[in-house]
Design a protein around this motif. Structure first.
Motif, PDB file in Angstrom:
ATOM      1  N   ARG A  31       0.811  -1.236   0.038  1.00 49.65           N
ATOM      2  CA  ARG A  31       0.008  -0.156  -0.016  1.00 49.65           C
ATOM      3  C   ARG A  31       0.914   1.223  -0.031  1.00 49.65           C
ATOM      4  O   ARG A  31       1.656   1.361   0.863  1.00 49.65           O
ATOM      5  N   ASP A  32       0.510   2.175  -1.050  1.00 47.19           N
ATOM      6  CA  ASP A  32       1.407   3.352  -1.012  1.00 47.19           C
ATOM      7  C   ASP A  32       1.000   4.612  -0.367  1.00 47.19           C
ATOM      8  O   ASP A  32       0.304   5.624  -0.777  1.00 47.19           O
ATOM      9  N   TYR A  33       1.150   4.481   1.064  1.00 54.49           N
ATOM     10  CA  TYR A  33       1.098   5.700   1.880  1.00 54.49           C
ATOM     11  C   TYR A  33       2.300   6.513   1.762  1.00 54.49           C
ATOM     12  O   TYR A  33       3.589   6.118   1.496  1.00 54.49           O
ATOM     13  N   ARG A  37       7.089   7.162   1.693  1.00 58.50           N
ATOM     14  CA  ARG A  37       8.088   7.501   0.599  1.00 58.50           C
ATOM     15  C   ARG A  37       9.254   8.766   1.153  1.00 58.50           C
ATOM     16  O   ARG A  37       9.560   9.159   0.499  1.00 58.50           O
ATOM     17  N   THR A  38       9.130   8.722   2.422  1.00 55.65           N
ATOM     18  CA  THR A  38       9.790   9.717   3.136  1.00 55.65           C
ATOM     19  C   THR A  38      10.751   9.013   4.217  1.00 55.65           C
ATOM     20  O   THR A  38      10.244   8.212   4.673  1.00 55.65           O
ATOM     21  N   GLU A  43       7.949  14.285   9.477  1.00 52.49           N
ATOM     22  CA  GLU A  43       6.749  13.845   8.761  1.00 52.49           C
ATOM     23  C   GLU A  43       6.292  12.358   9.167  1.00 52.49           C
ATOM     24  O   GLU A  43       5.198  12.205   9.435  1.00 52.49           O
ATOM     25  N   ILE A  44       7.357  11.534   9.614  1.00 51.01           N
ATOM     26  CA  ILE A  44       6.959  10.173  10.026  1.00 51.01           C
ATOM     27  C   ILE A  44       6.336  10.286  11.417  1.00 51.01           C
ATOM     28  O   ILE A  44       5.546   9.630  11.636  1.00 51.01           O
ATOM     29  N   LEU A  45       6.885  11.247  12.182  1.00 53.45           N
ATOM     30  CA  LEU A  45       6.439  11.356  13.668  1.00 53.45           C
ATOM     31  C   LEU A  45       4.765  11.791  13.462  1.00 53.45           C
ATOM     32  O   LEU A  45       4.050  11.290  14.200  1.00 53.45           O
ATOM     33  N   VAL A  46       4.776  12.681  12.752  1.00 54.45           N
ATOM     34  CA  VAL A  46       3.318  13.105  12.550  1.00 54.45           C
ATOM     35  C   VAL A  46       2.450  12.261  11.954  1.00 54.45           C
ATOM     36  O   VAL A  46       1.262  11.761  12.592  1.00 54.45           O
ATOM     37  N   SER A  47       2.673  11.208  11.023  1.00 48.89           N
ATOM     38  CA  SER A  47       1.899   9.958  10.525  1.00 48.89           C
ATOM     39  C   SER A  47       1.777   8.930  11.655  1.00 48.89           C
ATOM     40  O   SER A  47       0.559   8.493  12.155  1.00 48.89           O
ATOM     41  N   ALA A 139      12.323   5.785  14.719  1.00 49.56           N
ATOM     42  CA  ALA A 139      13.714   5.390  14.513  1.00 49.56           C
ATOM     43  C   ALA A 139      14.057   4.281  13.487  1.00 49.56           C
ATOM     44  O   ALA A 139      14.828   4.352  12.679  1.00 49.56           O
ATOM     45  N   SER A 140      13.145   3.478  13.157  1.00 53.41           N
ATOM     46  CA  SER A 140      13.089   2.787  12.102  1.00 53.41           C
ATOM     47  C   SER A 140      12.821   3.394  11.021  1.00 53.41           C
ATOM     48  O   SER A 140      13.554   3.063   9.905  1.00 53.41           O
ATOM     49  N   PHE A 141      11.672   3.965  10.693  1.00 52.59           N
ATOM     50  CA  PHE A 141      11.433   4.291   9.535  1.00 52.59           C
ATOM     51  C   PHE A 141      12.182   5.847   8.910  1.00 52.59           C
ATOM     52  O   PHE A 141      12.283   5.994   7.751  1.00 52.59           O
ATOM     53  N   ALA A 142      12.567   6.493   9.915  1.00 51.64           N
ATOM     54  CA  ALA A 142      13.452   7.767   9.402  1.00 51.64           C
ATOM     55  C   ALA A 142      14.905   7.302   9.435  1.00 51.64           C
ATOM     56  O   ALA A 142      15.575   7.681   8.717  1.00 51.64           O
ATOM     57  N   PHE A 143      15.323   6.479  10.511  1.00 52.60           N
ATOM     58  CA  PHE A 143      16.826   6.303  10.603  1.00 52.60           C
ATOM     59  C   PHE A 143      17.103   4.856  10.177  1.00 52.60           C
ATOM     60  O   PHE A 143      18.437   4.699  10.245  1.00 52.60           O
ATOM     61  N   ASN A 144      16.355   4.067   9.879  1.00 54.46           N
ATOM     62  CA  ASN A 144      16.892   2.552   9.700  1.00 54.46           C
ATOM     63  C   ASN A 144      17.340   1.959  11.008  1.00 54.46           C
ATOM     64  O   ASN A 144      18.234   1.247  11.085  1.00 54.46           O
ATOM     65  N   ASN A 145      17.000   2.421  12.175  1.00 53.69           N
ATOM     66  CA  ASN A 145      17.884   2.405  13.417  1.00 53.69           C
ATOM     67  C   ASN A 145      16.994   1.882  14.571  1.00 53.69           C
ATOM     68  O   ASN A 145      17.181   2.234  15.896  1.00 53.69           O
ATOM     69  N   GLY A 146      15.861   1.095  14.262  1.00 53.98           N
ATOM     70  CA  GLY A 146      15.121   0.642  15.360  1.00 53.98           C
ATOM     71  C   GLY A 146      15.199  -0.802  15.550  1.00 53.98           C
ATOM     72  O   GLY A 146      15.845  -1.562  15.299  1.00 53.98           O
ATOM     73  N   ASP A 147      14.530  -1.043  16.792  1.00 55.88           N
ATOM     74  CA  ASP A 147      14.183  -2.375  17.028  1.00 55.88           C
ATOM     75  C   ASP A 147      12.975  -3.212  16.227  1.00 55.88           C
ATOM     76  O   ASP A 147      12.416  -2.358  15.401  1.00 55.88           O
ATOM     77  N   ALA A 148      12.875  -4.592  16.475  1.00 55.66           N
ATOM     78  CA  ALA A 148      11.619  -5.073  15.770  1.00 55.66           C
ATOM     79  C   ALA A 148      10.283  -4.492  16.201  1.00 55.66           C
ATOM     80  O   ALA A 148      10.104  -4.486  17.416  1.00 55.66           O
ATOM     81  N   VAL A 149       9.354  -3.941  15.579  1.00 63.91           N
ATOM     82  CA  VAL A 149       8.215  -3.512  16.000  1.00 63.91           C
ATOM     83  C   VAL A 149       7.300  -4.612  16.480  1.00 63.91           C
ATOM     84  O   VAL A 149       7.317  -5.552  15.616  1.00 63.91           O
ATOM     85  N   VAL A 150       6.607  -4.525  17.526  1.00 65.38           N
ATOM     86  CA  VAL A 150       5.605  -5.716  17.784  1.00 65.38           C
ATOM     87  C   VAL A 150       4.379  -4.784  18.265  1.00 65.38           C
ATOM     88  O   VAL A 150       4.105  -4.526  19.583  1.00 65.38           O
ATOM     89  N   ASP A 151       3.506  -4.846  17.098  1.00 71.78           N
ATOM     90  CA  ASP A 151       2.230  -4.470  17.458  1.00 71.78           C
ATOM     91  C   ASP A 151       1.051  -5.412  17.254  1.00 71.78           C
ATOM     92  O   ASP A 151       1.576  -6.698  17.251  1.00 71.78           O
ATOM     93  N   THR A 152      -0.231  -5.213  17.500  1.00 68.65           N
ATOM     94  CA  THR A 152      -1.381  -6.359  17.412  1.00 68.65           C
ATOM     95  C   THR A 152      -1.040  -7.084  16.075  1.00 68.65           C
ATOM     96  O   THR A 152      -1.217  -8.344  16.290  1.00 68.65           O
TER      97      THR A 152
END
Length: 306
Positions: A31-33, A37-38, A43-47, A139-152
């Motif tokens: 899905r192209d949100y 693309r950024t 911008e990612i924090l706002v989203s 951290a993940s989407f802006a800097f490629n510097n995150g841990d694994a996301v664990v959501d529902t």
């Protein structure tokens, strides 16, 4: 399943093949949100803040309008807080406190981080209203510097695919172990997309071409329960589901021998779900004048009725 059993399941699945299959599936058509693309942290924090308990399709319009009005973290920090809250309310984005916290976080970036967004989950979590999940996502989407996301969604995927027990600590450990090194941006997007598109509460394994069907415990057993799906949908694992798979598969071929058809409609074909089971399924379809079986024994072939 025990933690050891989970590890065995992941080893058997071949981590590299699992990883490659998911990333290829995601990159081939997700899905192209616009926030995908950024890599702009603001911008990612706002989203991420807008997406809390709000459908993503609704967020797109609000996100565009917000960034048109306050295009940078500096612009947001300089804005009148009442205007930000008023925008939030007009867009029906949920609790107005989120707008207040976002405005305050912008001020923190300017005052405490010299206008540069922090890049680690721990530092991002120091911003007002930014919890562990949001911090890790940015951290993940802006800097490629995150841990694994664990959501529902991710819990549901891991529970079904690898029979991971319903335990938050185990989910986090398995998710982190499965994520490739230095790939949090694409991986976290991909596994959340898998949960949001193919492995929904009512799964769409075949319809969405789930890349993990080959290894998935739920797909093999037909048991699609999950932590947020307390009862199994009546369709999943039913004869009706496999009847549909037979018809869809035969549409791709002029005819198939029984033991060529079987593995194409269920990955655990054989034993209790071998030829005898398949013949019973085909007999139902033949009674409904949907297929015809020609020949006997191992020489039998099946085709759709014209």
């Amino acid at each position: 399943m025990t933690e050891t059993g989970t590890e065995d399941a992941l080893e058997a699945a071949d981590r590299d093949a699992v990883r490659e299959a998911l990333v290829e599936w995601y990159e081939a058509g997700h899905r192209d949100y616009p926030w995908r693309r950024t890599d702009d942290a603001y911008e990612i924090l706002v989203s991420e803040v807008m997406s809390q308990q709000t459908q993503l399709d609704r967020v797109v319009k609000a996100w565009d309008a917000f960034l048109d009005r306050w295009p940078t973290v500096d612009a947001l920090a300089d804005a009148d807080r009442s205007e930000v809250v008023g925008f939030w309310s007009d867009q029906r984005l949920g609790y107005n406190n989120r707008a207040r916290y976002l405005h305050e976080a912008a001020g923190q970036v300017l005052e405490e981080f010299d206008g540069e967004f922090p890049e680690t989950p721990d530092e991002l979590a120091e911003l007002m209203g930014v919890g562990p999940y949001t911090a890790n996502a940015v951290a993940s989407f802006a800097f490629n510097n995150g841990d694994a996301v664990v959501d529902t969604n991710v819990k549901r995927v891991l529970y079904r695919a690898f029979d991971v027990p319903d335990d938050d600590a185990v989910f986090e450990r398995v998710a982190q172990d499965l994520m490739p090194d230095d790939a949090s941006r694409v991986w976290n997007n991909a596994i959340m997309e898998l949960g949001g598109v193919a492995c929904q509460k009512t799964p769409r394994c075949d319809e969405e071409g789930c890349p993990w069907r080959e290894w998935c415990h739920a797909y093999e057993t037909g048991d699609f329960t999950a932590p947020d799906v307390p009862t199994q949908p009546s369709f999943e694992g039913s004869r009706r589901q496999f009847r549909g798979r037979v018809v869809r598969t035969l549409k791709e071929y002029d005819e198939l021998a029984l033991d060529e058809l079987g593995p194409r409609i269920r990955v655990d074909y054989g034993g209790d779900h071998g030829q005898e089971w398949l013949r019973g399924l085909l007999a139902d379809l033949a009674d409904d004048e949907l297929v015809e079986v020609e020949g006997e024994g191992d020489e039998a072939v099946v085709r759709l009725r014209a």
